[in-house]
Scaffold this motif. Structure first.
Motif, PDB file in Angstrom:
ATOM      1  N   HIS A 196       0.908  -1.335  -0.092  1.00 17.50           N
ATOM      2  CA  HIS A 196       0.031  -0.028  -0.117  1.00 17.50           C
ATOM      3  C   HIS A 196       0.857   1.179  -0.038  1.00 17.50           C
ATOM      4  CE1 HIS A 196       1.068  -0.723   4.113  1.00 17.50           C
ATOM      5  NE2 HIS A 196       0.727   0.325   4.651  1.00 17.50           N
ATOM      6  N   ARG A 197       2.205   0.991  -0.029  1.00 12.77           N
ATOM      7  CA  ARG A 197       3.059   2.036  -0.140  1.00 12.77           C
ATOM      8  C   ARG A 197       3.907   2.324  -1.237  1.00 12.77           C
ATOM      9  NH1 ARG A 197       5.900   3.416   5.261  1.00 12.77           N
ATOM     10  NH2 ARG A 197       4.039   3.627   6.656  1.00 12.77           N
ATOM     11  N   SER A 198       4.187   3.610  -1.321  1.00 13.49           N
ATOM     12  CA  SER A 198       5.101   3.805  -2.564  1.00 13.49           C
ATOM     13  C   SER A 198       6.622   3.333  -2.568  1.00 13.49           C
ATOM     14  CB  SER A 198       5.327   5.144  -2.976  1.00 13.49           C
ATOM     15  OG  SER A 198       6.073   5.848  -2.125  1.00 13.49           O
ATOM     16  N   VAL A 199       7.423   3.287  -3.339  1.00 15.79           N
ATOM     17  CA  VAL A 199       8.785   2.902  -3.175  1.00 15.79           C
ATOM     18  C   VAL A 199       9.517   3.570  -2.089  1.00 15.79           C
ATOM     19  CG1 VAL A 199      10.952   2.753  -4.766  1.00 15.79           C
ATOM     20  CG2 VAL A 199       8.777   1.955  -5.699  1.00 15.79           C
ATOM     21  N   ILE A 200       9.362   4.824  -2.096  1.00 14.04           N
ATOM     22  CA  ILE A 200      10.140   5.654  -1.252  1.00 14.04           C
ATOM     23  C   ILE A 200       9.724   5.386   0.095  1.00 14.04           C
ATOM     24  CG2 ILE A 200       9.074   7.681  -1.454  1.00 14.04           C
ATOM     25  CD1 ILE A 200      12.082   8.862  -1.547  1.00 14.04           C
ATOM     26  N   GLU A 201       8.304   5.403   0.295  1.00 15.07           N
ATOM     27  CA  GLU A 201       7.831   5.143   1.607  1.00 15.07           C
ATOM     28  C   GLU A 201       8.363   3.723   1.902  1.00 15.07           C
ATOM     29  OE1 GLU A 201       3.505   7.477   1.250  1.00 15.07           O
ATOM     30  OE2 GLU A 201       3.724   5.670   0.822  1.00 15.07           O
ATOM     31  N   ASN A 202       8.304   2.824   1.284  1.00 14.43           N
ATOM     32  CA  ASN A 202       9.105   1.415   1.539  1.00 14.43           C
ATOM     33  C   ASN A 202      10.197   1.698   2.148  1.00 14.43           C
ATOM     34  OD1 ASN A 202       7.475  -1.221   1.205  1.00 14.43           O
ATOM     35  ND2 ASN A 202       6.569  -0.045  -0.274  1.00 14.43           N
ATOM     36  N   VAL A 203      11.041   2.325   1.565  1.00 16.53           N
ATOM     37  CA  VAL A 203      12.595   2.415   1.781  1.00 16.53           C
ATOM     38  C   VAL A 203      12.741   3.032   2.984  1.00 16.53           C
ATOM     39  CG1 VAL A 203      14.957   3.446   0.920  1.00 16.53           C
ATOM     40  CG2 VAL A 203      13.343   2.393  -0.545  1.00 16.53           C
ATOM     41  N   ALA A 204      11.732   4.242   2.964  1.00 13.73           N
ATOM     42  CA  ALA A 204      12.000   4.920   4.514  1.00 13.73           C
ATOM     43  C   ALA A 204      11.304   4.365   5.669  1.00 13.73           C
ATOM     44  CB  ALA A 204      11.351   6.293   4.155  1.00 13.73           C
ATOM     45  N   PHE A 205      10.833   3.048   5.430  1.00 12.70           N
ATOM     46  CA  PHE A 205       9.952   2.359   6.450  1.00 12.70           C
ATOM     47  C   PHE A 205      10.520   2.163   7.768  1.00 12.70           C
ATOM     48  CE2 PHE A 205       8.066  -1.641   8.273  1.00 12.70           C
ATOM     49  CZ  PHE A 205       7.004  -1.247   8.722  1.00 12.70           C
ATOM     50  N   GLY A 206      11.996   1.871   7.807  1.00 10.80           N
ATOM     51  CA  GLY A 206      12.458   1.593   8.981  1.00 10.80           C
ATOM     52  C   GLY A 206      12.769   2.776   9.772  1.00 10.80           C
ATOM     53  N   ALA A 244      16.228   8.072   1.995  1.00  6.43           N
ATOM     54  CA  ALA A 244      15.728   7.007   1.182  1.00  6.43           C
ATOM     55  C   ALA A 244      16.069   7.237  -0.339  1.00  6.43           C
ATOM     56  CB  ALA A 244      14.152   7.216   1.317  1.00  6.43           C
ATOM     57  N   HIS A 245      16.135   8.411  -0.513  1.00  7.32           N
ATOM     58  CA  HIS A 245      16.594   8.876  -2.017  1.00  7.32           C
ATOM     59  C   HIS A 245      17.878   8.390  -2.141  1.00  7.32           C
ATOM     60  CE1 HIS A 245      13.648  10.734  -4.642  1.00  7.32           C
ATOM     61  NE2 HIS A 245      13.069  11.343  -3.410  1.00  7.32           N
ATOM     62  N   GLU A 246      18.862   8.528  -1.319  1.00 11.20           N
ATOM     63  CA  GLU A 246      20.341   8.217  -1.561  1.00 11.20           C
ATOM     64  C   GLU A 246      20.288   6.935  -1.654  1.00 11.20           C
ATOM     65  OE1 GLU A 246      23.277   8.859   1.866  1.00 11.20           O
ATOM     66  OE2 GLU A 246      21.993  10.605   1.717  1.00 11.20           O
ATOM     67  N   MET A 247      19.484   5.927  -0.998  1.00 10.96           N
ATOM     68  CA  MET A 247      19.330   4.538  -0.863  1.00 10.96           C
ATOM     69  C   MET A 247      18.991   4.150  -2.393  1.00 10.96           C
ATOM     70  SD  MET A 247      21.155   3.203   1.478  1.00 10.96           S
ATOM     71  CE  MET A 247      22.139   4.629   1.620  1.00 10.96           C
ATOM     72  N   ALA A 253      21.732   4.667  -4.907  1.00 11.29           N
ATOM     73  CA  ALA A 253      22.800   3.343  -4.649  1.00 11.29           C
ATOM     74  C   ALA A 253      21.982   2.138  -5.408  1.00 11.29           C
ATOM     75  CB  ALA A 253      22.897   3.082  -3.361  1.00 11.29           C
ATOM     76  N   VAL A 254      20.905   1.952  -5.457  1.00 13.88           N
ATOM     77  CA  VAL A 254      20.431   0.777  -6.172  1.00 13.88           C
ATOM     78  C   VAL A 254      19.840   1.025  -7.541  1.00 13.88           C
ATOM     79  CG1 VAL A 254      19.950  -0.558  -4.026  1.00 13.88           C
ATOM     80  CG2 VAL A 254      18.085   0.602  -4.928  1.00 13.88           C
ATOM     81  N   GLN A 255      20.054   2.294  -7.932  1.00 16.99           N
ATOM     82  CA  GLN A 255      19.703   2.797  -9.275  1.00 16.99           C
ATOM     83  C   GLN A 255      18.089   2.614  -9.549  1.00 16.99           C
ATOM     84  OE1 GLN A 255      22.345   0.093 -11.247  1.00 16.99           O
ATOM     85  NE2 GLN A 255      23.912   1.177 -10.008  1.00 16.99           N
ATOM     86  N   LEU A 256      17.229   3.354  -8.545  1.00 20.79           N
ATOM     87  CA  LEU A 256      16.072   3.101  -8.745  1.00 20.79           C
ATOM     88  C   LEU A 256      15.395   4.479  -8.625  1.00 20.79           C
ATOM     89  CD1 LEU A 256      14.516  -0.074  -7.367  1.00 20.79           C
ATOM     90  CD2 LEU A 256      14.529   0.541  -9.546  1.00 20.79           C
ATOM     91  N   ALA A 286      16.742  -2.060   3.585  1.00 18.32           N
ATOM     92  CA  ALA A 286      17.438  -2.828   4.690  1.00 18.32           C
ATOM     93  C   ALA A 286      18.671  -1.850   4.816  1.00 18.32           C
ATOM     94  CB  ALA A 286      18.215  -4.153   4.096  1.00 18.32           C
ATOM     95  N   LEU A 287      18.965  -1.118   3.848  1.00 15.45           N
ATOM     96  CA  LEU A 287      20.565  -0.436   3.933  1.00 15.45           C
ATOM     97  C   LEU A 287      20.084   1.028   4.429  1.00 15.45           C
ATOM     98  CD1 LEU A 287      22.372  -1.149   0.609  1.00 15.45           C
ATOM     99  CD2 LEU A 287      23.082  -1.790   2.980  1.00 15.45           C
ATOM    100  N   ALA A 288      18.721   1.572   4.308  1.00 16.24           N
ATOM    101  CA  ALA A 288      18.282   2.935   4.949  1.00 16.24           C
ATOM    102  C   ALA A 288      18.869   3.356   6.212  1.00 16.24           C
ATOM    103  CB  ALA A 288      16.959   3.102   4.369  1.00 16.24           C
ATOM    104  N   GLY A 289      18.430   2.252   7.215  1.00 18.53           N
ATOM    105  CA  GLY A 289      18.755   2.755   8.646  1.00 18.53           C
ATOM    106  C   GLY A 289      20.339   2.548   8.931  1.00 18.53           C
ATOM    107  N   ASP A 290      21.060   2.331   7.728  1.00 21.95           N
ATOM    108  CA  ASP A 290      22.734   2.152   7.893  1.00 21.95           C
ATOM    109  C   ASP A 290      22.977   1.121   8.930  1.00 21.95           C
ATOM    110  OD1 ASP A 290      25.168   2.811   7.186  1.00 21.95           O
ATOM    111  OD2 ASP A 290      25.355   4.389   8.756  1.00 21.95           O
ATOM    112  N   PRO A 291      22.413   0.068   8.714  1.00 20.94           N
ATOM    113  CA  PRO A 291      22.885  -0.999   9.882  1.00 20.94           C
ATOM    114  C   PRO A 291      24.271  -1.429   9.907  1.00 20.94           C
ATOM    115  CG  PRO A 291      21.782  -1.968   7.992  1.00 20.94           C
ATOM    116  CD  PRO A 291      21.825  -0.498   7.847  1.00 20.94           C
TER     117      PRO A 291
END
Lengths: 323, 350
Positions: free
Chosen positions: B122-132, B147-150, B153-156, B180-185
């Protein structure tokens, strides 16, 4: 542990059924003089009356004991109803109509808006405007209560198997108990008018809301829940950001069902003084006026259909991209 | 020197109603997995797993379905608690961590990528990346910037506002990786992330994953049922079967010295030509050889087997292996090369 063997069960049942049928057929073919206790179920005299009296007493006792509670409850219901009804009835009809059309357009697109316009025109032209607003106030109040109570209960059912086991039979009773049975105590507790009408409607419509909410949440894929956990979601965050949004189609269907069921209760509610369109139907029934009854009935149907189209939301429709 | 980032010690996971007595019997090897399952319906998912992962490593866990690898992975972020044993993240036992701290650990330290993507439809791509980040309470402008930065990084980045349903499988998994990378784990847990994708896309994503992992210096635990994939991306590999880790080692160690018949069976079909390099199969030069080979064209120790084999074919003889300074450090012999190419463990014969 008790072990049931399926083979055993499947054999016994048909044999027993056949035996009973054979005996019944024999009786019918060879009429014998049977003793009374075989033809009539030996019911002890007065048991039914005694039980009914006990229930009467219990209701009377509750009414006396909790009179304040019921009064306050009735007052709250009446206030909600009055506010909604005032808003609907006293607003000039062009404003109400414009609001309804815009809502239909926003939520469900132009088709729904056109259909709503047709329905509103019918209600206005045949003189049902005020009555239908009063009926809609009853429906709105019932739906509000159903959502306010049903949504949390649905979430509870989805989250806890024990609550579900407890609530399931209660909801079965609520859905199947004939309306008139609880109409009488409803009048006893909440006097006549709209409040008992709302109560009766809520009893009837609430289970759908609970069940569809629970279903929606149970259908959220386990792996999506797991993802939420893996990113550190607290239970409340998981509910608000993952489970409820994904259950929304089902919840929306629940609200829709609640509206439909509330409208189907309008005539019954009119019997205990709820007024509105239902009252017209009852009057026509009493005076055998087929035409008027039909017109009022159609008004109820159109109200229901207009609301249904409005709330249903934008239909995905047929996939237009592929041919 | 800091200790390992992830350290699993004697981890056991048994699903089902298990008594302490039963568990002791299993642990001492008194009852087999099947016996226990028949007796009281318990399933042993992980049996006495021991491994540790150093910072910056990509640790692959390879096994067939039902081998317990996904269950083991879920111990690392506490989605599953061990029946017994310890799971240490930076020296801290997460099995006994209070729930609130465990959630915070998951949000900050560990990112996870799932086989079926597990994105929020139910969320857009960026909202998914920013979820964490959203769960952590990061404000919208900040989390969207990240999230944009990430996504870049994956060319999307061009798909930021698109709904998830418009993306192909490979793109969805790149969103999963970005999430997974957005939270800089520090740690990435990859649960058969590319298993559902077709081979070409899988290869691309493996490369992208390797580049990102090395560039961002992440420690990763990567689950796969594909040994070729494990060999390609793993710094070290653990091979699992029936809940047990059979062998842990670098790819060449596993190919050259399978610890037991099951591992040998897995390894048989692996193409060693891209996995082994000259240094793994060279042997010491005899004094007489050193002179004879002085003028022969040599290869570097890190030359992969297929290339070294080509050189041998051109030279039609054994060739020397020389380090950067040009000094001869070993000899590649034709029988050894043929042995390695045919997939037989060399040192096993010695």
């Amino acid at each position: 542990m008790r072990k049931t063997s399926p083979e055993h069960n499947t054999r016994v049942l048909p044999v027993a059924l056949f035996a009973i049928l054979a005996i019944a057929a024999a009786w019918w073919l060879v009429p014998l003089a049977l003793p009374d206790w075989l033809t009539k179920f030996p019911a002890p005299k007065g048991l039914d009356n005694a039980a009914a009296l006990v229930i009467d007493d219990a209701v009377g006792w509750m009414k006396k004991q909790w009179v304040d509670f019921f009064d306050v409850f009735t007052l709250i219901l009446r206030t909600i109803l009055t506010v909604i009804e005032r808003a609907l009835v006293s607003t000039p009809w062009p404003l109400t109509s414009a609001f309804a059309l815009l809502t239909a357009w926003r939520l469900s697109g132009p088709r729904a808006a056109i259909f709503t316009a047709v329905c509103l025109a019918y209600l206005g032209l045949f003189g049902f405007w005020e009555k239908s607003m009063s009926t809609l106030a009853l429906v709105a109040a019932s739906v509000l209560i159903c959502v306010a109570v049903g949504l949390p209960l649905g979430i509870l059912c989805a989250k806890s198997a024990r609550s579900k086991r407890l609530l399931e039979p209660v909801m079965d009773v609520m859905q199947t108990l004939p309306t008139f049975v609880y109409l009488i105590p409803a009048v006893a507790f909440f006097s006549i008018g709209k409040p008992p009408g709302v109560i009766a409607t809520v009893i009837f419509a609430l289970p759908s809301m609970v069940r569809l909410t629970a279903l929606g949440i149970e259908q959220v894929p386990a792996v999506v829940r797991e993802a939420a956990d893996a990113f550190g979601a607290r239970p409340m965050q998981k509910l608000m950001k993952v489970e409820l949004p994904l259950a929304l189609p089902s919840i929306r269907l629940g609200i829709n069902q609640t509206i439909m069921m509330s409208l189907s209760m309008v005539v019954v509610a009119a019997m205990i003084g709820a007024g509105g369109l239902g009252l017209d139907v009852i009057r026509s029934l009493q005076h055998l006026k087929t035409g008027q009854g039909f017109l009022a009935g159609l008004a109820i149907v159109l109200c229901a259909m207009a609301l249904d189209r409005m709330v249903r939301g934008k239909q995905p429709g047929r996939p237009s991209g592929r041919k | 020197m800091p200790g390992p980032v992830i350290d699993c010690r004697n981890v056991w996971k048994v699903f089902g109603p298990l008594t302490l007595g039963d568990f002791d019997r299993i642990r001492q090897g008194g009852a087999s997995k099947d016996e226990i399952q028949k007796e009281n319906g318990c399933v042993i998912a992980v049996a006495d797993a021991n491994f540790s992962v150093e910072a910056g490593e990509i640790f692959c866990i390879m096994g067939l379905s039902g081998s317990g690898k996904s269950t083991l992975l879920r111990h690392i972020n506490g989605l599953i608690a061990p029946t017994s044993g310890q799971v240490l993240i930076d020296g801290e036992d997460i099995a006994i961590l209070p729930m609130a701290q465990l959630r915070s650990l998951r949000a900050r330290k560990i990112g996870m990528v799932f086989q079926n993507f597990a994105l929020l439809p139910h969320r857009s791509v960026i909202e998914n990346v920013a979820f964490g980040l959203e769960l952590r309470g990061v404000e919208r402008p900040e989390r969207n910037a990240r999230a944009h930065e990430m996504l870049k990084a994956v060319q999307l980045e061009a798909w930021a506002e698109a709904p998830i349903s418009e993306l192909s499988g490979g793109m969805q998994q790149r969103v999963g990786l970005a999430r997974a990378l957005a939270g800089d784990p520090d740690i990435l847990l990859m649960d058969e992330p590319f298993g559902a994708l077709d081979p070409l896309i899988r290869r691309q994503l493996q490369d992208q994953f390797l580049t990102l992992c090395r560039g961002l210096k992440k420690t990763a635990v990567f689950i796969t049922h594909d040994l070729d994939e494990a060999m390609r991306i793993g710094s070290r590999i653990a091979i699992m079967r029936d809940g047990r880790i059979l062998q842990v080692g670098a790819p060449h160690e596993i190919i050259l010295g399978p610890a037991d018949p099951h591992v040998a069976a897995f390894v048989r079909d692996v193409s060693s030509k891209d996995t082994l390099s000259a240094k793994h199969i060279m042997t010491a030069a005899k004094p007489a050889e050193a002179k004879a080979l002085a003028r022969v064209k040599g290869v570097a120790p890190d030359t992969i087997l297929s290339e070294a084999a080509r050189t041998v074919a051109r030279e039609k003889r054994d060739i020397p292996v020389r380090d950067d300074s040009g000094a001869m450090i070993g000899v590649l012999r034709i029988p050894d090369i043929l042995g390695a190419l045919s997939g037989r463990g060399l040192h096993a014969e010695n």
